[in-house]
Scaffold this active site. Structure first.
Site, mmCIF file in Angstrom:
data_model
loop_
_atom_site.group_PDB
_atom_site.id
_atom_site.type_symbol
_atom_site.label_atom_id
_atom_site.label_comp_id
_atom_site.label_asym_id
_atom_site.label_seq_id
_atom_site.Cartn_x
_atom_site.Cartn_y
_atom_site.Cartn_z
ATOM 1 N N TYR A 33 15.780 64.991 -10.879
ATOM 2 C CA TYR A 33 15.249 64.066 -9.906
ATOM 3 C C TYR A 33 16.129 63.190 -9.233
ATOM 4 O O TYR A 33 17.337 63.092 -9.735
ATOM 5 C CB TYR A 33 14.176 63.461 -10.666
ATOM 6 C CG TYR A 33 14.470 62.168 -11.569
ATOM 7 C CD1 TYR A 33 15.073 62.547 -12.787
ATOM 8 C CD2 TYR A 33 14.155 60.692 -11.128
ATOM 9 C CE1 TYR A 33 15.596 61.283 -13.737
ATOM 10 C CE2 TYR A 33 14.866 59.696 -12.105
ATOM 11 C CZ TYR A 33 15.474 60.058 -13.202
ATOM 12 O OH TYR A 33 15.692 58.948 -14.094
ATOM 13 N N LYS A 150 20.886 64.509 -13.761
ATOM 14 C CA LYS A 150 19.605 63.555 -13.742
ATOM 15 C C LYS A 150 18.556 64.337 -13.863
ATOM 16 O O LYS A 150 17.639 64.627 -13.009
ATOM 17 C CB LYS A 150 19.647 62.874 -12.392
ATOM 18 C CG LYS A 150 18.796 61.438 -12.239
ATOM 19 C CD LYS A 150 19.051 60.846 -10.964
ATOM 20 C CE LYS A 150 18.242 59.415 -10.716
ATOM 21 N NZ LYS A 150 18.345 58.796 -11.913
ATOM 22 N N GLU A 182 25.076 53.169 -21.102
ATOM 23 C CA GLU A 182 24.813 52.472 -19.867
ATOM 24 C C GLU A 182 23.090 51.786 -20.182
ATOM 25 O O GLU A 182 22.774 51.814 -21.524
ATOM 26 C CB GLU A 182 24.233 53.902 -18.972
ATOM 27 C CG GLU A 182 23.565 54.847 -19.387
ATOM 28 C CD GLU A 182 23.629 56.068 -18.351
ATOM 29 O OE1 GLU A 182 23.883 55.863 -17.201
ATOM 30 O OE2 GLU A 182 23.299 57.226 -18.878
ATOM 31 N N LEU A 206 25.089 58.715 -16.425
ATOM 32 C CA LEU A 206 24.844 59.036 -15.242
ATOM 33 C C LEU A 206 25.855 58.600 -14.225
ATOM 34 O O LEU A 206 26.290 57.260 -14.382
ATOM 35 C CB LEU A 206 23.498 58.776 -14.682
ATOM 36 C CG LEU A 206 23.013 59.200 -13.461
ATOM 37 C CD1 LEU A 206 22.755 60.735 -13.410
ATOM 38 C CD2 LEU A 206 21.757 58.667 -12.850
#
Ligand code: PDD
Length: 286
Positions: A33, A150, A182, A206
């Site tokens: 996505y 992702k 993260e 990411l």
């Protein structure tokens, strides 16, 4: 007016949109996505998101059901049809819907990837959260090892966010081998003695599109940037902390696991970066 969404080639009212129960996105989180923000009815960093989408698909051997030119047109159509001024567009591409639930990927010549997009409204430029900053807690990072792709495997990030909520915080910073990777849906930064510190790119985080822009703007503004891992203890002793994402821009962090960061108010570097990012990205939006 009901919301218009895009599903496998058609623009339809959200309540009429249908995807198969065999869709591998639904059954196996076999999907990738992107979330692209919209300011003033225009797309922020569309190219960055389209490029990362292509990479996510190629890492998983998915064949895109649309060209990137089509994708831009679909984004624009959705903004127009929903009269969207500020917010974002969610895009998901799944490995499609074979006629059975098999762990083996279907042949891409036989089963086409599925594609869904929808818009959402969100205040991005003026937001109280941005002015006040957020609290985060730390949690073990137990996600899979290819966080650079992702995918829609978001159960653990969603679980972590719930734990944060229960603890009176807004988000969790994930920690692996003693170092922050993260946030649940953002990249994490600290600032110490004027230097911006954020984890280097790799498979474990990411590759944020906002991160790339923020680091570029920081360097252009002659700020010092260090790409390296940091611990929660180092973050707690930092002068500032913040997170970046397409839907949060640069968002100050003022408390980590109950320890106040800096003065407890959003720091000047985080604020400055947020201002530059908002100004530059608004100008460059298409
Ligand atoms: N999340 N890290 C993770 C795990 C993310 O899910 C995201 C984005 C980011 C920031 O990436 P970008 O700057 O390209 O938005 C970092 C989106 C916004 C989401 O899941 O809604």
């Amino acid at each position: 007016m009901s919301q218009i969404v895009y599903v496998n080639g058609d623009y339809v009212a959200a309540e009429d949109a249908k995807v198969s129960v065999f869709d591998r996105g639904f059954l196996m989180a076999d999907a990738v996505y992107e979330v692209t923000s919209v300011i003033g009815g225009k797309l922020v960093d569309f190219d960055g998101h389209a490029t990362r989408l292509q990479r996510s698909m190629s890492e998983l051997e998915m064949v895109s059901p649309v060209t990137m030119e089509d994708l831009l047109e679909i984004h624009r159509q959705l903004v127009a049809r929903n009269d969207l001024d500020e917010g974002g567009i969610y895009l998901q591409i799944t490995r499609g819907a074979p006629d059975s639930r098999d762990f083996v990927w279907p042949d891409p010549d036989e089963v086409k990837c599925g594609i869904v997009l929808f818009t959402f409204e969100k205040a991005l430029v003026d937001s109280k959260v941005m002015d006040d900053g957020i609290k985060v807690i730390s949690m073990d990072d137990i996600r899979w090892g290819r966080r650079d792709i992702k995918t829609t495997q978001l159960l653990y990030p969603s679980f972590a966010k719930m734990q944060a909520k229960k603890a009176g915080a807004a988000d969790a910073w994930l920690v692996e081998d003693g170092f922050v990777t993260e946030g649940t849906a953002n990249n994490a930064y600290i600032v110490k003695d004027g230097t911006i510190i954020t984890r280097q790119l790799g498979n474990d985080i990411l590759h944020g599109i906002t991160r790339a822009a923020i680091l570029r703007f920081a360097k252009e503004a002659q700020m010092q940037v260090e790409e390296r891992p940091f611990t929660i203890e180092e973050a707690q002793a930092a002068d500032e902390a913040f997170v970046t994402s397409a839907t949060g821009f640069a968002q100050p962090v003022i408390d980590i696991d109950g320890a106040t960061i800096g003065t407890g108010k959003p720091g000047s570097i985080s604020k400055r970066l947020r201002e530059i990012y908002t100004e530059e990205m608004t100008k460059a939006a298409i």
